[in-house]
Design an enzyme around this catalytic site. Structure first.
Site, PDB file in Angstrom:
ATOM      1  N   GLU A 161       0.864  -1.201   0.000  1.00  0.00           N
ATOM      2  CA  GLU A 161       0.000   0.000   0.000  1.00  0.00           C
ATOM      3  C   GLU A 161       0.895   1.245   0.000  1.00  0.00           C
ATOM      4  OE1 GLU A 161      -1.538   0.848   3.931  1.00  0.00           O
ATOM      5  OE2 GLU A 161      -3.336   1.810   3.139  1.00  0.00           O
ATOM      6  N   ASN A 220      -6.915   6.363  -1.610  1.00  0.00           N
ATOM      7  CA  ASN A 220      -5.826   5.428  -1.351  1.00  0.00           C
ATOM      8  C   ASN A 220      -6.053   4.271  -2.335  1.00  0.00           C
ATOM      9  OD1 ASN A 220      -4.060   3.537  -0.287  1.00  0.00           O
ATOM     10  ND2 ASN A 220      -4.517   4.035   1.836  1.00  0.00           N
ATOM     11  N   LYS A 252      -9.336   2.156  -1.829  1.00  0.00           N
ATOM     12  CA  LYS A 252      -9.521   1.565  -0.490  1.00  0.00           C
ATOM     13  C   LYS A 252     -10.872   1.927   0.116  1.00  0.00           C
ATOM     14  CE  LYS A 252      -6.979   1.292   3.928  1.00  0.00           C
ATOM     15  NZ  LYS A 252      -5.728   1.737   4.588  1.00  0.00           N
ATOM     16  N   GLU A 271      -5.997   8.707   8.226  1.00  0.00           N
ATOM     17  CA  GLU A 271      -6.440   8.327   6.860  1.00  0.00           C
ATOM     18  C   GLU A 271      -7.793   8.938   6.519  1.00  0.00           C
ATOM     19  OE1 GLU A 271      -5.767   4.469   5.012  1.00  0.00           O
ATOM     20  OE2 GLU A 271      -4.760   3.869   6.837  1.00  0.00           O
ATOM     21  N   CYS A 321      -4.771  -2.964   2.877  1.00  0.00           N
ATOM     22  CA  CYS A 321      -4.472  -2.895   4.309  1.00  0.00           C
ATOM     23  C   CYS A 321      -5.655  -3.197   5.211  1.00  0.00           C
ATOM     24  CB  CYS A 321      -3.843  -1.540   4.641  1.00  0.00           C
ATOM     25  SG  CYS A 321      -3.064  -1.604   6.269  1.00  0.00           S
ATOM     26  N   ASN A 368       0.390  -0.948   5.351  1.00  0.00           N
ATOM     27  CA  ASN A 368       1.302  -0.185   6.230  1.00  0.00           C
ATOM     28  C   ASN A 368       0.652  -0.278   7.598  1.00  0.00           C
ATOM     29  OD1 ASN A 368       3.157   2.186   4.622  1.00  0.00           O
ATOM     30  ND2 ASN A 368       1.437   1.341   3.471  1.00  0.00           N
TER      31      ASN A 368
HETATM   32  N1  CDT Z   1      -2.921   1.414   6.572  1.00  0.00           N
HETATM   33  C1  CDT Z   1      -3.825   0.815   7.346  1.00  0.00           C
HETATM   34  O1  CDT Z   1      -4.972   0.630   6.955  1.00  0.00           O
HETATM   35  N2  CDT Z   1      -3.404   0.451   8.572  1.00  0.00           N
HETATM   36  C2  CDT Z   1      -4.302  -0.119   9.528  1.00  0.00           C
HETATM   37  C3  CDT Z   1      -3.917   0.285  10.896  1.00  0.00           C
HETATM   38  C4  CDT Z   1      -5.012   0.048  11.787  1.00  0.00           C
HETATM   39  S1  CDT Z   1      -4.617   0.468  13.364  1.00  0.00           S
HETATM   40  C5  CDT Z   1      -5.788  -0.396  14.189  1.00  0.00           C
HETATM   41  C6  CDT Z   1      -4.395  -1.634   9.473  1.00  0.00           C
HETATM   42  O2  CDT Z   1      -5.501  -2.144   9.549  1.00  0.00           O
HETATM   43  O3  CDT Z   1      -3.379  -2.316   9.391  1.00  0.00           O
END
Ligand code: CDT
Length: 307
Positions: A45, A105, A122, A141, A167, A192
């Site tokens: 991502e 995204n 996303k 985000e 993600c 990420n």
């Molecule tokens: N980039 C991304 O979507 N990261 C989220 C962080 C969530 S923190 C609870 C993930 O779901 O990995």
């Protein structure tokens, strides 16, 4: 139908790292993947930039420089050219700013001919919109992106039914099932995931990595599909993101995993005919699903306690 696929994990990208430097790293990984026989490469991502939603800026337009207005563009064209020369398909995520001024995204799937054959924006954006002083780490985000408008679609690329998630989507069974209902055979996921960004002190990195792996393995098994989840990870701007990139088979087993937190290629030979067994037996959707009981899934968003 067999194909070697590669996950190309990327170590941290610092704020001042130019796109060209990142693309060079991506190209080096693609060369390695090619040497290992891979015909399709999965990148993370937001591959081209640091994970900037950890930073708050009042005027969000001040962050437009993290976004791409064209794809391919001057910085990424060499990657597209290399892939065409090596006859490799690939997928990667980036931040998209549309001509209408909308921010997404985004992830694309590119054929070995260099054509963008599928775009995904996303759906599940984690985090919050405003600066939250009580948090030790921001995850903004929702401030910088709109929820995607594409939904979860598939494309037949290189003979395989492919779909994308990004993600946080990997944690939502709804995303997997929508892809599963279209006969998906390879779900590609870039991520990420900060090792710390939660208010809960109890949630350590081990639990976070477990939840990541559990989600991908369950999604693959329950939809009888291969899945490849690839991290951008390690230290970025003084913040740690976990690694744990994996290739998972339709039984939900991890068949390849990264060992470090930097740029690293993993490969696995995927026999896509193996997707048929689960799709024809325990997850034969036509035979066993009971949609008359699933109405709440789309009619209701939040939990309601009615007793
Ligand atoms: N980039 C991304 O979507 N990261 C989220 C962080 C969530 S923190 C609870 C993930 O779901 O990995």
């Amino acid at each position: 139908m067999k194909m070697i696929v590669a996950g190309a994990q990327i170590g941290g990208i610092q704020k001042d790292e130019p796109r060209e430097a990142v693309v060079s790293r991506m190209m080096a990984l693609m060369e390695q993947a090619h040497q290992k026989g891979a015909e399709f490469v999965i990148y993370p991502e937001m591959t081209l930039t640091t994970f900037f939603p950890r930073f708050y800026v009042e005027d969000r337009a001040a962050f437009d420089h993290w976004f791409e207005t064209q794809m391919p563009n001057a910085a990424t064209q060499p990657l597209f050219d290399l892939a065409r020369r090596l006859e490799i398909g690939f997928t990667f995520g980036y931040c998209e700013l549309t001509p209408e001024g909308l921010h997404y995204n985004t992830s694309i799937t590119v054929s070995p001919e260099g054509e963008i054959v599928l775009k995904y924006r996303k759906t599940h954006l984690p985090g919050h919109t405003e600066y939250e002083a009580e948090r030790s780490h921001q995850h903004l985000e929702k401030r910088y992106f709109l929820p995607g408008d594409t939904g979860f679609n598939v494309v037949r690329n290189q003979g395989v039914v492919m779909g994308m998630a990004i993600c946080n989507d990997r944690r939502w069974p709804e995303a997997w099932r929508v892809l599963g209902l279209q006969g998906v055979e390879l779900v590609t996921i870039g991520y990420n995931t900060p090792s710390q960004n939660n208010l809960s002190a109890e949630e350590g990195i081990e639990r976070r990595v477990y939840h990541h792996e559990l989600s991908v393995c369950a999604g693959a098994y329950q939809n009888s599909t291969y899945a490849v989840a690839v991290a951008k990870c390690g230290m970025e701007d003084g913040n740690h993101m976990f690694a744990g990139s994996i290739i998972v088979d339709p039984d939900g087993y991890v068949i390849a995993r990264t060992t470090g937190e930097g740029d690293e290629v993993i490969v696995a030979e995927c026999d896509f005919d193996k997707c048929a067994f689960g799709k024809q037996t325990v997850f034969n959707f036509a035979a066993h699903r009971r949609t008359e009981h699933y109405g709440r899934i789309t009619a209701q968003t939040g939990m309601k306690i009615e007793v």
